[in-house]
Design an enzyme around this catalytic site. Structure first.
Site, mmCIF file in Angstrom:
data_model
loop_
_atom_site.group_PDB
_atom_site.id
_atom_site.type_symbol
_atom_site.label_atom_id
_atom_site.label_comp_id
_atom_site.label_asym_id
_atom_site.label_seq_id
_atom_site.Cartn_x
_atom_site.Cartn_y
_atom_site.Cartn_z
ATOM 1 N N GLU A 116 7.603 -0.208 11.530
ATOM 2 C CA GLU A 116 6.988 0.024 12.831
ATOM 3 C C GLU A 116 5.660 -0.721 12.886
ATOM 4 O OE1 GLU A 116 5.736 0.631 16.309
ATOM 5 O OE2 GLU A 116 7.701 1.503 15.844
ATOM 6 N N ASP A 143 5.034 -5.997 11.563
ATOM 7 C CA ASP A 143 5.961 -6.597 12.513
ATOM 8 C C ASP A 143 7.329 -6.739 11.853
ATOM 9 O OD1 ASP A 143 6.478 -8.386 15.024
ATOM 10 O OD2 ASP A 143 7.157 -9.574 13.309
ATOM 11 N N ASP A 164 16.015 -1.700 16.593
ATOM 12 C CA ASP A 164 15.733 -0.729 17.649
ATOM 13 C C ASP A 164 14.278 -0.831 18.104
ATOM 14 O OD1 ASP A 164 16.323 1.359 19.412
ATOM 15 O OD2 ASP A 164 15.715 2.892 17.969
#
Length: 297
Positions: A116, A143, A164
């Site tokens: 994340e 990233d 996602d």
């Protein structure tokens, strides 16, 4: 306290679309304005966007916290119908942490890495959505593309990669390109799979489909018609498992899925190998990723 939250969200500029909701938390991170809102029994994570009604990123039903609320989250479990066992899972994009926590329970031996970019999202997932790291779940603040590049350099491989990542409007464009997917393929095991959360109603549908096909060959679409939900299920093999095998796996998973309010047969019937896009569509690349197509009219 509620009046204080309203004043804070007015300062952050996120109140215009959230005033009808019970605002539990707001903050401005390095990347976005974030809110946690309560609507009936649902506690939801919201990324502020330019849309009048920004989509919820994660929702948890406080009366049944294990129940998967969103169709797309259920559809991601298509990966288990295709590949019932996975030892190392990589999830790019955390949201409220619903997927890692669900997979931890469904696959008791699996190691799960969540990536994340926004530390505020991870903090909120822990504080409000019961996301918990342990010896089987790890979180990396980075990233997603940089993480995969470094994983390739370190010869790491994963059985299942879940893409996602959303910025509120759509998938970050550098996580949609042919070059990125080639990097993803490098860190997949020989029988590994990718499940990518995209939208079937996006103007980029044909471009995305052509791009995945250029890297992985034929893939399964797993989607709900007349909604926006679409999962691209691609593999590191040249041939796809036949649907009867997937149906058998669906039957085996049903008891485990019951805990999460998921019908495995419903997921199975969303599988299709149909190529319902123009195969001559341009491929998305690092030089050609048209941001102007990210939003529908």
């Amino acid at each position: 306290m509620f009046n204080l939250m309203i004043r804070i969200c007015l300062l952050l500029g996120v109140c215009s679309t959230l005033q009808a909701k019970d605002i539990i938390h707001t903050e401005k991170s390095l990347y976005r304005n974030i809110s946690v809102v309560k609507e009936d029994s649902l506690l939801c994570l919201v990324f502020e966007t330019r849309k009048d009604n920004p989509p919820y990123q994660t929702c948890v039903d406080e009366t049944d916290k294990k129940r998967l609320v969103f169709s797309y989250t259920k559809l991601v479990l298509s990966g288990l119908l295709y590949k019932p066992e996975a030892d190392h899972i990589l999830v790019i994009g955390l949201g409220g942490g619903t997927l890692p926590m669900t997979l931890k329970e469904l696959l008791p031996e699996a190691k799960i890495t969540s990536v994340e970019i926004d530390p505020s999202v991870t903090k909120i997932a822990r504080q409000y959505f019961d996301y918990q790291e342990d010896d089987r779940i790890d979180t990396v603040t980075q990233d997603g593309r940089l993480f995969i590049k470094r994983a390739a350099l370190n010869n790491k491989q994963y059985d299942w990669i879940i893409l996602d990542a959303f910025n509120g409007d759509y998938i970050p464009e550098h996580l949609m390109t042919q070059e990125f997917l080639q990097e993803v393929k490098q860190v997949l095991t020989d029988d590994g799979i990718v499940t990518a959360n995209t939208f079937s109603e996006s103007k980029l549908y044909a471009y995305e489909s052509a791009t995945y096909q250029s890297v992985f060959g034929d893939f399964y679409n797993v989607k709900r018609r007349n909604t926006g939900n679409r999962i691209v299920l691609a593999t590191n093999n040249k041939s796809l498992k036949p649907l009867p095998v997937i149906k058998q796996n669906a039957e085996k998973w049903q008891t485990a899925f019951d805990v999460f309010g998921v019908d495995s047969d419903w997921i199975y019937h969303r599988f299709t190998p149909e190529k319902d896009w123009d195969e001559n569509s341009e491929i998305l690349t690092d030089q050609y990723a048209p941001v102007n197509l990210l939003k529908n009219d």
